[in-house]
Structures are given as structure tokens and as C-alpha cells.
Design a protein around this motif. Structure first.
Motif, short mmCIF file in Angstrom:
data_model
loop_
_atom_site.label_atom_id
_atom_site.label_comp_id
_atom_site.label_asym_id
_atom_site.label_seq_id
_atom_site.Cartn_x
_atom_site.Cartn_y
_atom_site.Cartn_z
N MET A 1 4.62 -7.83 -35.74
CA MET A 1 5.64 -7.26 -34.85
C MET A 1 6.62 -8.34 -34.43
O MET A 1 6.21 -9.44 -34.03
N THR A 2 7.90 -8.05 -34.54
CA THR A 2 8.94 -9.02 -34.18
C THR A 2 9.08 -9.10 -32.66
O THR A 2 9.18 -8.08 -31.97
N THR A 3 9.08 -10.31 -32.15
CA THR A 3 9.21 -10.52 -30.70
C THR A 3 10.68 -10.60 -30.32
O THR A 3 11.47 -11.28 -30.98
N ARG A 4 11.02 -9.93 -29.22
CA ARG A 4 12.38 -10.00 -28.69
C ARG A 4 12.44 -11.10 -27.63
O ARG A 4 11.66 -11.06 -26.67
N PHE A 5 13.34 -12.04 -27.82
CA PHE A 5 13.43 -13.19 -26.91
C PHE A 5 14.70 -13.13 -26.06
O PHE A 5 15.75 -12.64 -26.51
N ALA A 6 14.57 -13.64 -24.85
CA ALA A 6 15.74 -13.91 -24.00
C ALA A 6 15.91 -15.43 -23.95
O ALA A 6 14.94 -16.16 -23.73
N PHE A 7 17.12 -15.88 -24.18
CA PHE A 7 17.41 -17.33 -24.15
C PHE A 7 17.88 -17.73 -22.77
O PHE A 7 18.74 -17.07 -22.17
N ALA A 8 17.32 -18.82 -22.23
CA ALA A 8 17.72 -19.34 -20.92
C ALA A 8 18.18 -20.78 -21.09
O ALA A 8 17.52 -21.58 -21.76
N GLY A 9 19.33 -21.12 -20.50
CA GLY A 9 19.86 -22.47 -20.60
C GLY A 9 20.77 -22.79 -19.44
O GLY A 9 21.07 -21.93 -18.60
N ARG A 10 21.23 -24.02 -19.41
CA ARG A 10 22.09 -24.46 -18.30
C ARG A 10 22.90 -25.67 -18.72
O ARG A 10 22.44 -26.50 -19.51
N CYS A 11 24.10 -25.77 -18.19
CA CYS A 11 24.94 -26.96 -18.39
C CYS A 11 25.81 -27.10 -17.16
O CYS A 11 26.25 -26.10 -16.58
N SER A 12 26.05 -28.31 -16.74
CA SER A 12 26.90 -28.52 -15.56
C SER A 12 27.89 -29.64 -15.83
O SER A 12 27.79 -30.37 -16.82
N THR A 13 28.84 -29.78 -14.93
CA THR A 13 29.83 -30.84 -15.07
C THR A 13 29.20 -32.22 -14.98
O THR A 13 29.72 -33.18 -15.54
N ALA B 1 15.21 -9.67 -14.00
CA ALA B 1 14.90 -8.88 -15.20
C ALA B 1 13.41 -8.90 -15.51
O ALA B 1 12.88 -7.94 -16.10
N LEU B 2 12.71 -9.98 -15.14
CA LEU B 2 11.27 -10.04 -15.39
C LEU B 2 10.53 -8.90 -14.69
O LEU B 2 9.49 -8.44 -15.16
N LYS B 3 11.07 -8.45 -13.56
CA LYS B 3 10.40 -7.42 -12.76
C LYS B 3 10.52 -6.04 -13.40
O LYS B 3 9.78 -5.13 -13.05
N ASP B 4 11.46 -5.88 -14.31
CA ASP B 4 11.73 -4.58 -14.92
C ASP B 4 10.77 -4.32 -16.08
O ASP B 4 10.81 -5.03 -17.09
N PRO B 5 9.91 -3.32 -15.99
CA PRO B 5 8.97 -3.06 -17.10
C PRO B 5 9.68 -2.58 -18.37
O PRO B 5 9.11 -2.63 -19.45
N HIS B 6 10.93 -2.14 -18.23
CA HIS B 6 11.70 -1.67 -19.39
C HIS B 6 12.73 -2.71 -19.84
O HIS B 6 13.75 -2.35 -20.43
N ARG B 7 12.47 -3.96 -19.55
CA ARG B 7 13.41 -5.02 -19.93
C ARG B 7 13.59 -5.05 -21.44
O ARG B 7 12.72 -4.61 -22.20
N SER B 8 14.71 -5.62 -21.86
CA SER B 8 15.07 -5.60 -23.28
C SER B 8 14.41 -6.71 -24.09
O SER B 8 14.65 -6.82 -25.29
N PHE B 9 13.61 -7.56 -23.46
CA PHE B 9 12.99 -8.69 -24.18
C PHE B 9 11.51 -8.76 -23.86
O PHE B 9 11.03 -8.22 -22.84
N ASP B 10 10.77 -9.44 -24.73
CA ASP B 10 9.32 -9.59 -24.57
C ASP B 10 8.92 -10.98 -24.10
O ASP B 10 7.85 -11.18 -23.53
N ALA B 11 9.75 -12.00 -24.39
CA ALA B 11 9.45 -13.38 -24.04
C ALA B 11 10.76 -14.12 -23.76
O ALA B 11 11.84 -13.62 -24.07
N VAL B 12 10.63 -15.31 -23.19
CA VAL B 12 11.79 -16.15 -22.85
C VAL B 12 11.64 -17.48 -23.57
O VAL B 12 10.54 -18.04 -23.62
#
Length: 558
Positions: free
Chosen positions: A1-13, A67-78
Motif C-alpha cells: 500500500m502506498t503511503t501518503r506523506f505530508a512534507f514539513a519544512g522551514r526557512c527564515s531570513t 491536521a493531525l487531529k483530523d481522522p479524515h486527513r489527506s496524509f498518513d505520515a509526515v
């Protein structure tokens, strides 16, 4: 089964990196990690957010936590691409339990896959990266401050910012840093402004002769001399610019750079806990004045002085003498929850009204004549007051009515209709052409480097093109954000507020202030009519559109 991922990142000045480039390499690392396990279907990337800010206060990271709190979120992992960009200090220890609670795996390249909540080694690795992130930021601050101190003291270099009133910026040659010079960066120095230098000298002469701050401000306004904010409107749109104020005169009299010396470290940024009882909220930055003994002066005169040192020191003694004989007492600061802080303006002068407590009641006041010269044409009472208790219930009733279920559709229609017509297509196409041209050049530079061209020469070419591309990318993001919001987008913005009537009825003052800011409220008090004009302006993050709904509120007369 293909896992749906959410990407998290950050950049600042503070990372000194192009946000587009930083996002690109972080997401590349993330995609390399997940490989054949799945694909990225959602993205939560914070641009311009310091690593020291906790996840709950970063807009996109906070959205991910919600979004983590939503059981119907669009992703399975981060998945994250760089832990040092994502976590700072003890942030991992405060954030990862939320992922564990909702059963969402967190993938990190440094552990080769998902972080195991039961693994002591994984926990240690992530804690080490948080400590390294904090140490890196601390080292950067130390290096920058040390360098700026030396550049001021030994070189007398102008370190940036707006020039003081009375001066203007002049070119001082190429930047000594080769990389910055390749980007076209140049040094600057201060030189007298032919329109305002004489005004500065006049202020010192008048004060030395015994005239007071207010008398000087009034004389300058009567003579038709624009005050500093009126002289440079481009950088002072937030100020009225109608007249000289006592504060403007005092700032000029206390600025040591008029002696020809460069001075640095007059102020500092302190990081103060937002809530000492909840350290997880992190810190907020406070700008504070340093003791004059810690100011860093250039060892010699580095630009043309407007005032000689003897006159400047004499004026400082006169200013200090104004406070002699007063009884000094320890200043007690009490934080009052002013719900309209920064939102309420005076309808006469358009200045923000300031909070003031009197007899356990909270007021907002405007003391325009006490600060600004009266030689202008503004007819303003000595004091304008508005009792918060007179306005608060009427505002809540208006909002509850405007956003009630039976009127919500009409309110959204009015907001959607009120948006200006925007046609950013030409500017967007221009930015896209520049980006495409830069990408083509960068590809040729890589080929030239592989063919044996001098790496230093290629680096100079690359730095120049990357700076041009970053500017075009920023312009493209700004233009693409300028579009009309649909009814559905406006509704989605309002939906998280829930029932506004219930929210406002149960909220404490600080939470209520957050609701007002979420709605983009601006309030203008017209004292002669005892009327407050209220405008709700939706200005979503990264969408530069305002949709306005207006109404009038009449507080009871005193």
C-alpha cells in the motif's frame, strides 16, 4: 500500500538562504527518504519563520498540528528533510508526542525512516539535532555581533538601516566580501542631505539657547518645514506626518551620529518568555535600549559631522538636567489585556489610540496635542477617551449578527463583492520569463564548470543569477497572491472560528483579541459623533486580498 506523506519544512531570513532553494533541497531530501514507500500529497512549509519559534506559533507548522487531529486527513505520515530546520532546542520533545498520540509516523532522513517512539537511540539523535540547531543559531549571533562591533569601531562602516534625518546614503564603493560584491552589493556612507541638514543644526542651536522641545516643534511646523515622517513618506506610511512632535525633536537631539561618528549597539533584541507558566509557548522578541556605556563608537570621524562634539555633549547634559530633582521610583509594569490593542484609531488624526487604566477601568486615549505641534491645521481636543466597556458588548453583538447562520451567506457575498479587480497576469508572466532565463543560465554555468572553467568565476556568475532569480521568484509569489478570493475560500477562512457568538461569549480578553485579529477588524472612533466605524477585512496568510464588511457602533454617551 502506498503511503501518503505530508512534507514539513522551514526557512527564515536568518538562514541567509533563498526560500525557494531551501524548500527545493529540503523536499528533495524528503523524497529521497520515502523513495518507493509513497509520495508527498500535502505540504506545510514555513517561510520567514525563525527556528526558535515553537511549532504552535509557526503558521504552517501549526496548521499541520491541527491536521493531525483530523481522522479524515489527506496524509498518513509526515516527512521532514532537515531536522535542524524543523526542530530547535527541546522542540522535538514537545512536539513528537502529538504525532505519537494521533498515530502519525514522523519520517526523518537522519534515522533512515520513521522515528520510533520506543527507541532511546532515536530520541537521543533528535535531541542532539535540536541542540545543534540551537548552538548554530547562537554561534551565528555571536559571529554577527562581533563582526558588526569591529566594523563599527575600526572601520566606521555604515551597517544598514535608514539614514538619520539630516543625512542621505551615498555610495562607498564595492563590498569587500567577494560573494556579496558579485551579487552587486555595495557599501554606503552617510552624507549631509541638502534639504534637512540645516534643520538638524537649527534644532541644536535653538535647544542650546534654552528653547524647549515643544517650542522647537511648533516653530518648525509654523515655518512649513516637513517633519521627518513627512519628508520621507515612503518609509513612514504608518505615521501621520502632519506636524513635528516632541519625540521627533528629542530623537534628533540624542542621536550621536550627528557628530560624524558611526555608533552601533544602541539597542538590543531580548528574547522574553511569553508565559513563564508555560515555557512551551517559547519567546517573543523585545527591543530594548542598552546603557550608553555599551554603545560602540567608531574610533574616528567617518562622515561629515553636522554638530561638533562639544555642542552635542552640552545638549546631552541639558537634557539630563531636565529630570534632576525628580523622585525616582522603581517602575512597576502590569500587563492589562486590552482587546483593541493596535486595532482602534482616532478618527481625527488617524493615530492608534493607546490603552490606559483609570480606576480599574480600561480606556483608549489619543493625546495628539500633547505630542505634536499645534501650529498645524488639525483641530483636535486635548484628550480623546473611549471606555472599552462601552464598546465591547456592542461590537460583539454586531459581529454575532453579521456572522449569524441566517446572515452568513449575505455577509460572505458582500465580502466577495467588495474585493478590488486585480489583473496580475502581465507581471506574473514577466517574473516567469526571468525565472526561466535564470534557470537556463544556471544550467549553462554547471556545464561550464564540468568543462573545466575557473570555479571562482562560475561561482561569481552563479551568485549574480541566483540573486536575480530569487528577486523574480519573490515578485512572482507576491503577484500570484494578488487575486480575488472565491466565496468558498472566504467561507473556509471563517469556518474555523465556529459560532462567533458562542466564541466571544466564553473567550477571555486575549482570546477575544485573537478573534478580532482573525477577522481583520479595524475600528475608528469619531469623538464628535460618539461613533465607532468598524471594518472587517479578511487578509489571509500569503493572500494579499481584503474583503470588507462595514458597520457603525454608537457607544453610550458619557
Amino acid at each position: 500500500m502506498t503511503t501518503r506523506f505530508a512534507f514539513a519544512g522551514r526557512c527564515s531570513t536568518e538562514d541567509l538562504q533563498d526560500p525557494e532553494s531551501s524548500r527545493a533541497w529540503q523536499i528533495t531530501r524528503a523524497e529521497a527518504l520515502i523513495g518507493a514507500h509513497g509520495q508527498i500529497v500535502a505540504e506545510f512549509f514555513d517561510s520567514g519563520q525563525s527556528r526558535s519559534i515553537p511549532w504552535a506559533r509557526r503558521p504552517r507548522a501549526a496548521a499541520l498540528l491541527d491536521a493531525l487531529k483530523d481522522p479524515h486527513r489527506s496524509f498518513d505520515a509526515v516527512v521532514i528533510g532537515e531536522p535542524q530546520r524543523a526542530f530547535y532546542g527541546n522542540q522535538f520533545g514537545l512536539t513528537f508526542p502529538i504525532f505519537t498520540h494521533y498515530g502519525v509516523p514522523l519520517w526523518v532522513p537522519e534515522v533512515g525512516g520513521p522515528v520510533d517512539p520506543e527507541s532511546e537511540a532515536h530520541d537521543m539523535v533528535m535531541s542532539v539535532f535540536g541542540g545543534m540547531s540551537k548552538g548554530e543559531r547562537t554561534r551565528i549571533k555571536i559571529r554577527v555581533r562581533t563582526a558588526m562591533s569591529a566594523q563599527t569601531k575600526l572601520e566606521g562602516r555604515f551597517l544598514g538601516g535608514r539614514p538619520p534625518y539630516g543625512y542621505r546614503l551615498a555610495d562607498a564603493g564595492a563590498h569587500p566580501n567577494p560573494t556579496k560584491a558579485a551579487d552587486g552589493r555595495r557599501l554606503h556612507r552617510l552624507e549631509p542631505d541638502k534639504d534637512t541638514a540645516a534643520v538638524v543644526q537649527r534644532i541644536f542651536v535653538h535647544y542650546s539657547a534654552g528653547r524647549g522641545l515643544y517650542a522647537i516643534a511648533e516653530a518648525l511646523t509654523r515655518a512649513g518645514i516637513p517633519c521627518p515622517s513627512a519628508h520621507d513618506r515612503a518609509r513612514n506610511r504608518h505615521r501621520s506626518g502632519v506636524a513635528w512632535s516632541k519625540g521627533a525633536v528629542r530623537v534628533i537631539l540624542t542621536n550621536p551620529r550627528y557628530t560624524g561618528h558611526q555608533v552601533w549597539n544602541k539597542q538590543r533584541k531580548d528574547e522574553v518568555l511569553i508565559d513563564v507558566d508555560n515555557v512551551a509557548l517559547g519567546h517573543e522578541t523585545k527591543l530594548r535600549w542598552n546603557d550608553k556605556e555599551t554603545w560602540v563608537w567608531s574610533t574616528s570621524i567617518v562622515h561629515e559631522p553636522l554638530i561638533d562634539m562639544e555642542t552635542f555633549q552640552a545638549v546631552q547634559q541639558m537634557l539630563a538636567g531636565k529630570g534632576t530633582g525628580r523622585k525616582h521610583r522603581e517602575r512597576q509594569t502590569t500587563r492589562h489585556p486590552y482587546v483593541f490593542r493596535g486595532l482602534l484609531r482616532c478618527g481625527i488624526c488617524n493615530r492608534r489610540m493607546q490603552g490606559q487604566q483609570s480606576k480599574l477601568r480600561l480606556y483608549y486615549r489619543c493625546r495628539f496635542p500633547n505630542e505634536y505641534s499645534l501650529a498645524n491645521t488639525v483641530d483636535h481636543p486635548r484628550n480623546v477617551y473611549l471606555n472599552e466597556a462601552d464598546l465591547l458588548p456592542r461590537l460583539d453583538d454586531w459581529l454575532a449578527g453579521a456572522f449569524a447562520a441566517d446572515r452568513l451567506a449575505d455577509t460572505i457575498d458582500r465580502m466577495q463583492t467588495a474585493q478590488p479587480d486585480i489583473t496580475p497576469a502581465p507581471a506574473a508572466e514577466s517574473a516567469a520569463r526571468v525565472i526561466a532565463d535564470c534557470d537556463a543560465k544556471l544550467a549553462r554555468y554547471r556545464e561550464a564548470l564540468e568543462a573545466g572553467t575557473d570555479p571562482k568565476l562560475v561561482a561569481a556568475w552563479t551568485a549574480e543569477v541566483q540573486a536575480r532569480r530569487a528577486e523574480a521568484a519573490a515578485r512572482s509569489r507576491k503577484v500570484s497572491a494578488q487575486r480575488r478570493m472565491t466565496r468558498e475560500e472566504i467561507h473556509r477562512m471563517i469556518k474555523p472560528l465556529g459560532s462567533i457568538r458562542e466564541t466571544l461569549a466564553t473567550a477571555d480578553p486575549e482570546a477575544k483579541a485573537d478573534v478580532y485579529r482573525s477577522l481583520g477588524l479595524t475600528l475608528t472612533y469619531q469623538p464628535e459623533k460618539q461613533l465607532v466605524r468598524v471594518a472587517a477585512s479578511l487578509d489571509p496568510h500569503e493572500l494579499g486580498i481584503k474583503s470588507v464588511s462595514e458597520g457603525g457602533l454608537e457607544p453610550p454617551r458619557p
